[in-house]
Design an enzyme around this catalytic site. Sequence first.
Site, PDB file in Angstrom:
ATOM      1  N   LYS A  51      55.636  38.337  41.995  1.00 45.79           N
ATOM      2  CA  LYS A  51      54.779  37.983  43.229  1.00 45.79           C
ATOM      3  C   LYS A  51      53.176  38.439  43.143  1.00 45.79           C
ATOM      4  CE  LYS A  51      56.810  39.039  46.950  1.00 45.79           C
ATOM      5  NZ  LYS A  51      55.821  39.672  47.964  1.00 45.79           N
ATOM      6  N   ARG A  98      65.122  48.915  48.312  1.00 47.33           N
ATOM      7  CA  ARG A  98      64.145  47.906  48.638  1.00 47.33           C
ATOM      8  C   ARG A  98      64.902  46.383  48.245  1.00 47.33           C
ATOM      9  NH1 ARG A  98      59.200  49.059  45.135  1.00 47.33           N
ATOM     10  NH2 ARG A  98      58.471  47.153  46.156  1.00 47.33           N
ATOM     11  N   ARG A 104      58.929  39.920  56.675  1.00 47.47           N
ATOM     12  CA  ARG A 104      60.057  40.431  56.007  1.00 47.47           C
ATOM     13  C   ARG A 104      61.105  40.292  56.808  1.00 47.47           C
ATOM     14  NH1 ARG A 104      56.819  43.622  51.989  1.00 47.47           N
ATOM     15  NH2 ARG A 104      58.288  44.661  50.569  1.00 47.47           N
ATOM     16  N   ARG A 158      56.435  49.660  35.945  1.00 49.73           N
ATOM     17  CA  ARG A 158      55.461  49.695  36.897  1.00 49.73           C
ATOM     18  C   ARG A 158      54.879  50.848  37.169  1.00 49.73           C
ATOM     19  NH1 ARG A 158      55.861  45.091  41.871  1.00 49.73           N
ATOM     20  NH2 ARG A 158      56.347  47.195  42.921  1.00 49.73           N
ATOM     21  N   ARG A 167      54.559  52.724  40.257  1.00 54.71           N
ATOM     22  CA  ARG A 167      54.255  52.894  41.641  1.00 54.71           C
ATOM     23  C   ARG A 167      55.408  53.956  42.265  1.00 54.71           C
ATOM     24  NH1 ARG A 167      53.425  47.593  45.019  1.00 54.71           N
ATOM     25  NH2 ARG A 167      55.176  48.370  46.162  1.00 54.71           N
TER      26      ARG A 167
HETATM   27  P1  AMP Z   1      55.096  45.677  49.260  1.00 60.69           P
HETATM   28  O1  AMP Z   1      53.860  46.054  48.542  1.00 60.69           O
HETATM   29  O2  AMP Z   1      55.068  44.243  49.762  1.00 60.69           O
HETATM   30  O3  AMP Z   1      56.366  45.645  48.460  1.00 60.69           O
HETATM   31  O4  AMP Z   1      55.451  46.651  50.090  1.00 60.69           O
HETATM   32  C1  AMP Z   1      55.515  47.930  50.054  1.00 60.69           C
HETATM   33  C2  AMP Z   1      56.312  48.783  51.365  1.00 60.69           C
HETATM   34  O5  AMP Z   1      55.419  48.518  52.406  1.00 60.69           O
HETATM   35  C3  AMP Z   1      57.618  48.197  51.479  1.00 60.69           C
HETATM   36  O6  AMP Z   1      58.920  48.958  50.850  1.00 60.69           O
HETATM   37  C4  AMP Z   1      57.687  48.642  52.877  1.00 60.69           C
HETATM   38  O7  AMP Z   1      58.014  49.815  52.923  1.00 60.69           O
HETATM   39  C5  AMP Z   1      56.303  48.296  53.690  1.00 60.69           C
HETATM   40  N1  AMP Z   1      56.005  47.029  53.921  1.00 60.69           N
HETATM   41  C6  AMP Z   1      55.131  46.118  53.361  1.00 60.69           C
HETATM   42  N2  AMP Z   1      55.053  44.879  53.917  1.00 60.69           N
HETATM   43  C7  AMP Z   1      55.937  45.257  55.188  1.00 60.69           C
HETATM   44  C8  AMP Z   1      56.707  44.101  56.114  1.00 60.69           C
HETATM   45  N3  AMP Z   1      55.905  42.888  56.190  1.00 60.69           N
HETATM   46  N4  AMP Z   1      57.290  44.755  57.079  1.00 60.69           N
HETATM   47  C9  AMP Z   1      57.799  46.047  56.900  1.00 60.69           C
HETATM   48  N5  AMP Z   1      57.575  46.848  55.994  1.00 60.69           N
HETATM   49  C10 AMP Z   1      56.655  46.531  55.006  1.00 60.69           C
END
Ligand code: AMP
Length: 190
Positions: free
Chosen positions: A13, A140, A88, A127, A129
């Site tokens: 993504k 996740r 989400r 990756r 992170r």
């Molecule tokens: P991402 O970079 O989108 O994979 O987000 C990294 C982390 O941020 C996720 O594993 C969640 O802990 C948190 N997070 C990001 N976006 C959301 C969202 N829309 N709702 C809830 N938690 C989020």
Amino acid sequence: MRIVFIGPPGAGKGTQSQRLLDYLHIPHLSTGEMLREAREAKTSTGQLVDSFMVRGNLVPDPIIMQMVGERLERPDSAAGALFDGFPRTLRQAQGLDEALAERGTPLDMVLELQVNDQEVMSRLAGRGRNDDLPEVVAQRLALFWKQTRPLVEYYRKRGLLHAVDGHGTPDEVFARIREAVDQVRSKQRS
Ligand code: AMP
């Protein structure tokens, strides 16, 4: 255009969002990025969300909706948005619908990037992170299927969903995404 981009963690993504942003010139609304910035800046929100993020858990909906609401108030949001990693949960999707309806700027389309779990695990392995540890990735992914994947049906029913095969080279995947976007744009013009 206003596009929601849905896909499991590690589906590619990030790469595809960047290409789509370059193609459409719309603001990027990534809640993951916003949260990481808040965490680094050690704001009160940042400190609050850290414990959820390191475990791979979802940050509570009210915090996310507050953050997104503030982002949508910024003038550049009038130009459109690529919603990335948001919504989400069904609550977030409903909240987004309401926020966009209030502004008279509904979603144009939802892109679902489809990648199988095996591919996801192997892509994430490279990756590095701090929420890419195997047990955190597993959490996740599980949350993706439980909380986020149901949004696909929510948007499908509203005729907004476009599923894209996420396997193949970045160029191949982007060609599919561009085709879906162009299709929506030409329908809107006619
Ligand atoms: P991402 O970079 O989108 O994979 O987000 C990294 C982390 O941020 C996720 O594993 C969640 O802990 C948190 N997070 C990001 N976006 C959301 C969202 N829309 N709702 C809830 N938690 C989020």
